[in-house]
Design a protein around this motif. Structure first.
Motif, PDB file in Angstrom:
ATOM      1  N   ALA A  35       0.824  -1.214   0.000  1.00 52.01           N
ATOM      2  CA  ALA A  35       0.000   0.000   0.000  1.00 52.01           C
ATOM      3  C   ALA A  35       0.855   1.259   0.000  1.00 52.01           C
ATOM      4  O   ALA A  35       0.573   2.226  -0.723  1.00 52.01           O
ATOM      5  CB  ALA A  35      -0.930  -0.011   1.215  1.00 52.01           C
ATOM      6  N   ILE A  36       1.907   1.257   0.790  1.00 47.65           N
ATOM      7  CA  ILE A  36       2.766   2.450   0.894  1.00 47.65           C
ATOM      8  C   ILE A  36       3.536   2.681  -0.397  1.00 47.65           C
ATOM      9  O   ILE A  36       3.638   3.817  -0.888  1.00 47.65           O
ATOM     10  CB  ILE A  36       3.724   2.313   2.093  1.00 47.65           C
ATOM     11  CG1 ILE A  36       2.939   2.403   3.410  1.00 47.65           C
ATOM     12  CG2 ILE A  36       4.815   3.395   2.055  1.00 47.65           C
ATOM     13  CD1 ILE A  36       3.728   2.020   4.633  1.00 47.65           C
TER      14      ILE A  36
ATOM     15  N   ALA B 262      14.784  -2.327  -8.999  1.00 47.66           N
ATOM     16  CA  ALA B 262      15.022  -3.388  -8.012  1.00 47.66           C
ATOM     17  C   ALA B 262      14.553  -4.738  -8.539  1.00 47.66           C
ATOM     18  O   ALA B 262      15.243  -5.751  -8.415  1.00 47.66           O
ATOM     19  CB  ALA B 262      14.307  -3.051  -6.702  1.00 47.66           C
ATOM     20  N   LYS B 263      13.368  -4.766  -9.152  1.00 46.78           N
ATOM     21  CA  LYS B 263      12.866  -6.019  -9.699  1.00 46.78           C
ATOM     22  C   LYS B 263      13.738  -6.486 -10.856  1.00 46.78           C
ATOM     23  O   LYS B 263      14.005  -7.683 -11.012  1.00 46.78           O
ATOM     24  CB  LYS B 263      11.417  -5.850 -10.157  1.00 46.78           C
ATOM     25  CG  LYS B 263      10.418  -5.766  -9.008  1.00 46.78           C
ATOM     26  CD  LYS B 263       8.997  -5.711  -9.512  1.00 46.78           C
ATOM     27  CE  LYS B 263       8.009  -5.682  -8.343  1.00 46.78           C
ATOM     28  NZ  LYS B 263       6.615  -5.609  -8.812  1.00 46.78           N
ATOM     29  N   ALA B 264      14.196  -5.526 -11.668  1.00 45.04           N
ATOM     30  CA  ALA B 264      15.076  -5.887 -12.786  1.00 45.04           C
ATOM     31  C   ALA B 264      16.353  -6.532 -12.261  1.00 45.04           C
ATOM     32  O   ALA B 264      16.816  -7.543 -12.798  1.00 45.04           O
ATOM     33  CB  ALA B 264      15.402  -4.643 -13.613  1.00 45.04           C
ATOM     34  N   ALA B 265      16.918  -5.947 -11.202  1.00 49.34           N
ATOM     35  CA  ALA B 265      18.152  -6.485 -10.636  1.00 49.34           C
ATOM     36  C   ALA B 265      17.944  -7.906 -10.135  1.00 49.34           C
ATOM     37  O   ALA B 265      18.796  -8.784 -10.327  1.00 49.34           O
ATOM     38  CB  ALA B 265      18.648  -5.582  -9.506  1.00 49.34           C
ATOM     39  N   LEU B 266      16.791  -8.164  -9.522  1.00 52.31           N
ATOM     40  CA  LEU B 266      16.516  -9.498  -9.001  1.00 52.31           C
ATOM     41  C   LEU B 266      16.267 -10.506 -10.114  1.00 52.31           C
ATOM     42  O   LEU B 266      16.727 -11.638 -10.061  1.00 52.31           O
ATOM     43  CB  LEU B 266      15.316  -9.443  -8.058  1.00 52.31           C
ATOM     44  CG  LEU B 266      15.650  -8.831  -6.699  1.00 52.31           C
ATOM     45  CD1 LEU B 266      14.399  -8.406  -5.975  1.00 52.31           C
ATOM     46  CD2 LEU B 266      16.452  -9.807  -5.858  1.00 52.31           C
ATOM     47  N   LEU B 267      15.537 -10.072 -11.143  1.00 50.75           N
ATOM     48  CA  LEU B 267      15.317 -10.951 -12.289  1.00 50.75           C
ATOM     49  C   LEU B 267      16.649 -11.306 -12.943  1.00 50.75           C
ATOM     50  O   LEU B 267      16.904 -12.462 -13.292  1.00 50.75           O
ATOM     51  CB  LEU B 267      14.413 -10.255 -13.314  1.00 50.75           C
ATOM     52  CG  LEU B 267      12.917 -10.234 -12.975  1.00 50.75           C
ATOM     53  CD1 LEU B 267      12.207  -9.209 -13.846  1.00 50.75           C
ATOM     54  CD2 LEU B 267      12.305 -11.607 -13.184  1.00 50.75           C
ATOM     55  N   LEU B 268      17.494 -10.305 -13.085  1.00 47.86           N
ATOM     56  CA  LEU B 268      18.790 -10.536 -13.720  1.00 47.86           C
ATOM     57  C   LEU B 268      19.689 -11.391 -12.840  1.00 47.86           C
ATOM     58  O   LEU B 268      20.477 -12.193 -13.334  1.00 47.86           O
ATOM     59  CB  LEU B 268      19.458  -9.198 -14.046  1.00 47.86           C
ATOM     60  CG  LEU B 268      18.759  -8.401 -15.153  1.00 47.86           C
ATOM     61  CD1 LEU B 268      19.290  -6.973 -15.197  1.00 47.86           C
ATOM     62  CD2 LEU B 268      18.939  -9.076 -16.510  1.00 47.86           C
TER      63      LEU B 268
ATOM     64  N   SER C 201       8.679  -8.567  -3.027  1.00 51.41           N
ATOM     65  CA  SER C 201       7.969  -8.484  -4.300  1.00 51.41           C
ATOM     66  C   SER C 201       7.069  -7.248  -4.339  1.00 51.41           C
ATOM     67  O   SER C 201       6.800  -6.703  -5.404  1.00 51.41           O
ATOM     68  CB  SER C 201       7.119  -9.732  -4.534  1.00 51.41           C
ATOM     69  OG  SER C 201       7.923 -10.878  -4.677  1.00 51.41           O
ATOM     70  N   ASN C 202       6.622  -6.814  -3.160  1.00 48.25           N
ATOM     71  CA  ASN C 202       5.768  -5.632  -3.068  1.00 48.25           C
ATOM     72  C   ASN C 202       6.557  -4.330  -3.032  1.00 48.25           C
ATOM     73  O   ASN C 202       5.969  -3.257  -2.930  1.00 48.25           O
ATOM     74  CB  ASN C 202       4.882  -5.716  -1.818  1.00 48.25           C
ATOM     75  CG  ASN C 202       3.772  -6.727  -1.978  1.00 48.25           C
ATOM     76  OD1 ASN C 202       3.479  -7.180  -3.075  1.00 48.25           O
ATOM     77  ND2 ASN C 202       3.138  -7.100  -0.874  1.00 48.25           N
TER      78      ASN C 202
ATOM     79  N   ASP D 110      10.821 -17.237   4.732  1.00 50.43           N
ATOM     80  CA  ASP D 110      11.057 -16.855   3.342  1.00 50.43           C
ATOM     81  C   ASP D 110       9.789 -16.398   2.632  1.00 50.43           C
ATOM     82  O   ASP D 110       9.823 -15.445   1.851  1.00 50.43           O
ATOM     83  CB  ASP D 110      11.675 -18.020   2.566  1.00 50.43           C
ATOM     84  CG  ASP D 110      13.099 -18.320   3.007  1.00 50.43           C
ATOM     85  OD1 ASP D 110      13.611 -17.576   3.870  1.00 50.43           O
ATOM     86  OD2 ASP D 110      13.683 -19.290   2.505  1.00 50.43           O
ATOM     87  N   ALA D 111       8.670 -17.072   2.886  1.00 49.70           N
ATOM     88  CA  ALA D 111       7.445 -16.753   2.155  1.00 49.70           C
ATOM     89  C   ALA D 111       7.006 -15.318   2.421  1.00 49.70           C
ATOM     90  O   ALA D 111       6.702 -14.564   1.487  1.00 49.70           O
ATOM     91  CB  ALA D 111       6.333 -17.734   2.535  1.00 49.70           C
ATOM     92  N   TYR D 112       6.967 -14.918   3.699  1.00 53.27           N
ATOM     93  CA  TYR D 112       6.582 -13.550   4.045  1.00 53.27           C
ATOM     94  C   TYR D 112       7.590 -12.549   3.489  1.00 53.27           C
ATOM     95  O   TYR D 112       7.228 -11.507   2.941  1.00 53.27           O
ATOM     96  CB  TYR D 112       6.490 -13.381   5.571  1.00 53.27           C
ATOM     97  CG  TYR D 112       5.187 -13.815   6.175  1.00 53.27           C
ATOM     98  CD1 TYR D 112       4.135 -12.922   6.317  1.00 53.27           C
ATOM     99  CD2 TYR D 112       5.008 -15.118   6.616  1.00 53.27           C
ATOM    100  CE1 TYR D 112       2.939 -13.312   6.879  1.00 53.27           C
ATOM    101  CE2 TYR D 112       3.800 -15.523   7.186  1.00 53.27           C
ATOM    102  CZ  TYR D 112       2.763 -14.618   7.315  1.00 53.27           C
ATOM    103  OH  TYR D 112       1.580 -15.014   7.872  1.00 53.27           O
ATOM    104  N   ILE D 113       8.860 -12.852   3.667  1.00 49.55           N
ATOM    105  CA  ILE D 113       9.919 -11.945   3.216  1.00 49.55           C
ATOM    106  C   ILE D 113       9.862 -11.749   1.709  1.00 49.55           C
ATOM    107  O   ILE D 113       9.927 -10.624   1.205  1.00 49.55           O
ATOM    108  CB  ILE D 113      11.303 -12.478   3.646  1.00 49.55           C
ATOM    109  CG1 ILE D 113      11.446 -12.432   5.176  1.00 49.55           C
ATOM    110  CG2 ILE D 113      12.415 -11.675   2.990  1.00 49.55           C
ATOM    111  CD1 ILE D 113      12.619 -13.225   5.709  1.00 49.55           C
ATOM    112  N   ILE D 114       9.723 -12.846   0.981  1.00 52.73           N
ATOM    113  CA  ILE D 114       9.691 -12.766  -0.481  1.00 52.73           C
ATOM    114  C   ILE D 114       8.489 -11.964  -0.955  1.00 52.73           C
ATOM    115  O   ILE D 114       8.591 -11.148  -1.876  1.00 52.73           O
ATOM    116  CB  ILE D 114       9.700 -14.181  -1.090  1.00 52.73           C
ATOM    117  CG1 ILE D 114      11.098 -14.790  -0.920  1.00 52.73           C
ATOM    118  CG2 ILE D 114       9.317 -14.153  -2.568  1.00 52.73           C
ATOM    119  CD1 ILE D 114      11.187 -16.261  -1.233  1.00 52.73           C
ATOM    120  N   GLU D 115       7.340 -12.152  -0.299  1.00 49.62           N
ATOM    121  CA  GLU D 115       6.152 -11.397  -0.701  1.00 49.62           C
ATOM    122  C   GLU D 115       6.340  -9.906  -0.443  1.00 49.62           C
ATOM    123  O   GLU D 115       5.968  -9.064  -1.262  1.00 49.62           O
ATOM    124  CB  GLU D 115       4.915 -11.915   0.042  1.00 49.62           C
ATOM    125  CG  GLU D 115       3.619 -11.402  -0.552  1.00 49.62           C
ATOM    126  CD  GLU D 115       2.384 -12.036   0.066  1.00 49.62           C
ATOM    127  OE1 GLU D 115       1.281 -11.580  -0.250  1.00 49.62           O
ATOM    128  OE2 GLU D 115       2.532 -12.978   0.877  1.00 49.62           O
ATOM    129  N   ALA D 116       6.930  -9.567   0.702  1.00 42.55           N
ATOM    130  CA  ALA D 116       7.170  -8.157   1.018  1.00 42.55           C
ATOM    131  C   ALA D 116       8.152  -7.538   0.021  1.00 42.55           C
ATOM    132  O   ALA D 116       7.964  -6.411  -0.442  1.00 42.55           O
ATOM    133  CB  ALA D 116       7.707  -8.027   2.446  1.00 42.55           C
TER     134      ALA D 116
END
Length: 219
Positions: A73-74, A206-212, A100-101, A92-98
C-alpha cells in the motif's frame, strides 16, 4: 544524498518495546532522525499523510494490516520511500512477498545499531539487502509473476554488452558508475538499460536487478 541531510526514518512495529529500542538506537546518531512511529500498517498510512520519511523500518507481522500488505500500500502511494522489513523469523514466504511488493530488503530484529544504520544507508543507495538464498527465490518468484519473457515461455537473450551491464546492475552500481566502469556515456547506459528492461518486462530497477540475478545464477 547530501551529507548535511539527516535521513528521516519512520518505525512501524506493534511492540512498543521494540519501537522504543529502535528509537533509542537511532537517537544517538547524527545522520538519522526518527520522524514518526506507528503500531500498525493502518496507522503508518495515516501518519504518512503528514510526514513522508526517507526510510520506513517495517515489522513483517502485525495485527490487521501486516508488513507485507502495508509495504504494498505504501509503495503504491509513496514509491520514493525506501522500506526495510524487520523480522524475527527466517520466514522466506513472508519476506519474499514483502520484497515483491517493493521492500528494499530485510533485517533481523536483533541487529546492532551500527549495522542498522549502515543498512539504512545501503538501502538508500539502491542496494538490496537480502541473503543469496532469499534473492534467488525472490528472483524466481518475480520472474513467474511479472516477467514478460517467462509468461511467453521464451528464453531471455542478452547481448554480451547487455550482460556486462546486467552484472554491474546486480552488484548495485548506479548508471553513472556503470558508465565509468564500461567507458560509456550515461546516455548510452540508459539506452542499454531501457533495452534490458523491455526484454524482461519491468521498469522497476530493483525487480530488474533481481530478475537478472536469477538469470545470471542460472547461466
Amino acid at each position: 544524498m547530501d551529507s548535511d541531510h539527516k535521513i528521516s526514518v519512520m518505525l512501524v512495529d506493534d511492540q512498543k518495546i521494540m519501537l522504543e529500542g529502535l528509537e533509542t538506537l537511532l537517537s544517538i546518531r547524527t545522520d538519522v532522525e526518527v520522524v514518526g512511529t506507528a503500531l500498525t500498517g493502518e496507522e503508518a498510512l495515516e501518519r504518512l499523510r503528514s510526514v513522508v520519511p526517507d526510510v520506513i523500518l517495517m515489522d513483517i507481522r502485525m495485527p490487521g494490516m501486516g508488513g507485507v500488505k502495508a509495504t504494498e500500500a505504501i509503495k503504491e502511494l509513496y514509491p520514493q520511500v525506501t522500506i526495510l522489513i524487520l523480522t524475527t523469523f527466517d520466514d522466506d514466504a513472508y519476506i519474499i512477498e514483502a520484497l515483491s511488493n517493493g521492500a528494499s530488503g530485510y533485517l533481523l530484529k536483533d541487529i546492532d545499531g551500527e549495522k542498522l544504520v549502515q543498512s539504512i544507508h545501503e538501502a538508500l543507495s539502491g542496494n538490496l539487502l537480502l541473503t543469496g538464498k532469499v534473492a534467488h527465490k525472490l528472483a524466481l518468484n518475480i520472474r513467474s509473476k511479472n516477467s514478460r519473457f517467462e509468461q511467453a515461455g521464451e528464453e531471455l537473450e542478452l547481448t554480451p554488452r547487455e550482460l556486462d551491464l546486467a552484472r554491474l546492475l546486480v552488484e548495485g552500481y548506479n548508471s553513472k558508475e556503470i558508465a565509468d566502469k564500461l567507458f560509456l556515456t550515461q546516455g548510452t547506459v540508459k539506452n542499454y538499460l531501457s533495452g534490458i528492461y523491455t526484454k524482461i518486462g519491468t521498469n522497476d530497477r530493483a525487480k530488474a536487478a533481481l530478475l537478472l540475478k536469477g538469470y545470471l545464477f542460472d547461466h
